[in-house]
Write a protein that holds these residues in place. Sequence first.
Motif, PDB file in Angstrom:
ATOM      1  N   THR A 139      33.474  46.289  39.679  1.00  0.00           N
ATOM      2  CA  THR A 139      34.053  45.072  40.259  1.00  0.00           C
ATOM      3  C   THR A 139      35.512  44.995  39.839  1.00  0.00           C
ATOM      4  O   THR A 139      35.825  45.092  38.645  1.00  0.00           O
ATOM      5  CB  THR A 139      33.301  43.820  39.784  1.00  0.00           C
ATOM      6  N   ARG A 175      37.427  48.620  48.444  1.00  0.00           N
ATOM      7  CA  ARG A 175      36.428  47.796  49.144  1.00  0.00           C
ATOM      8  C   ARG A 175      35.486  48.677  49.952  1.00  0.00           C
ATOM      9  O   ARG A 175      34.263  48.498  49.925  1.00  0.00           O
ATOM     10  CB  ARG A 175      37.141  46.805  50.059  1.00  0.00           C
ATOM     11  N   PRO A 180      33.678  45.184  45.088  1.00  0.00           N
ATOM     12  CA  PRO A 180      34.102  43.818  45.383  1.00  0.00           C
ATOM     13  C   PRO A 180      35.463  43.545  44.744  1.00  0.00           C
ATOM     14  O   PRO A 180      35.707  43.934  43.600  1.00  0.00           O
ATOM     15  CB  PRO A 180      33.014  42.944  44.745  1.00  0.00           C
ATOM     16  N   GLU A 182      37.879  40.796  43.369  1.00  0.00           N
ATOM     17  CA  GLU A 182      37.837  39.412  42.893  1.00  0.00           C
ATOM     18  C   GLU A 182      39.217  38.969  42.405  1.00  0.00           C
ATOM     19  O   GLU A 182      40.206  39.687  42.551  1.00  0.00           O
ATOM     20  CB  GLU A 182      36.766  39.277  41.811  1.00  0.00           C
ATOM     21  N   PRO A 218      37.459  35.903  47.285  1.00  0.00           N
ATOM     22  CA  PRO A 218      36.722  36.145  46.036  1.00  0.00           C
ATOM     23  C   PRO A 218      35.936  34.915  45.603  1.00  0.00           C
ATOM     24  O   PRO A 218      36.322  33.775  45.871  1.00  0.00           O
ATOM     25  CB  PRO A 218      37.837  36.468  45.037  1.00  0.00           C
ATOM     26  N   GLN A 302      27.006  41.870  41.118  1.00  0.00           N
ATOM     27  CA  GLN A 302      26.721  40.807  42.063  1.00  0.00           C
ATOM     28  C   GLN A 302      25.215  40.555  42.197  1.00  0.00           C
ATOM     29  O   GLN A 302      24.777  39.402  42.285  1.00  0.00           O
ATOM     30  CB  GLN A 302      27.338  41.135  43.437  1.00  0.00           C
TER      31      GLN A 302
END
Length: 311
Positions: A139, A175, A180, A182, A218, A302
């Motif tokens: 992440t 991506r 992800p 953020e 995000p 996640q």
Amino acid sequence: MRRGRRTYGTGGGVIGGVIGGVIGGPIGAAAGRAAAGACVVMLAACAPAGTGTGAAGSATPAVSRTAPSKAPSTAPPAGPPGVKPRTGEVRPIERTGGLPPVISSIPTKRKVVFLTIDDGWEQDPGFTAQIRDQRIPVTAFAMRDAVEAKGTPDEAGGRARYVGAGKWGYFRQLRDAGVPVENHTLTHPDLRLLGRDAQRREICGAAKLIGKQVGARPTLFRPPFGVYNTDTLTAAENCGVTAVLLWTATVQPGGKIAYQVPDKRLRPGDILLMHFRPNLARDFRVLVEKIRRRGYELGNLQAYLAAARVR
């Protein structure tokens, strides 16, 4: 002098007739027949595979051959990378006072840890390739000034080579590799020194920019330096943040893990913090191998947060 009779129908007949006509007489006829026979042998040897020459010189039908069947191609695994939680594995994480929870580790007893990376200075293509090709769950917390190469890069561990190499295009590649993207603010300030409105501009401004550049706003936020106050949590809530992510260990140059616990070892649910620094691809490879040697899996952050009811 009598010329040999010229014949047609096969290449051998043509050449034999020519030779017989040139030499003439019985000797020429014999030479012509010999040349014709030799040419027929040569033509048969050079004929394409699957054809042949019969007694009258006509081609025989091609013999069909079935190509060996190829092994079916293996499609890449579907869905986000990383191990997912088992039913009942993760304890719920509660919100306090209606504000986003501050999370340093995931409440699980499984030997699983979570990789995160901050800022965006060193945009190493080898790092992206490892994540994509090996389906490693990471992440990223993007900070605008680092992504856009505004200011002084983090050169801990060596000389930077890829600062601003792709800017937001690089994060779109991340991506697409399953990372992800953020929120880590616009300019990386100490938020405790800012009022609520200024904090909101930092957090909401970054959220809007990331949504525009990457295609998804995000929902996680990491405060610079890991410091925050109640105004930070309130501003984060106003900007659509569902959780504030801290860490339990940092990754130093060379892939060395700096622990924040007395026994200096990995623990189930640890969140590791990396940075986009020089030699990122090399250090990342060392880190992943080290984690796996110690018997830990790499988890999908996640999925674990969803299992902990962080939404």
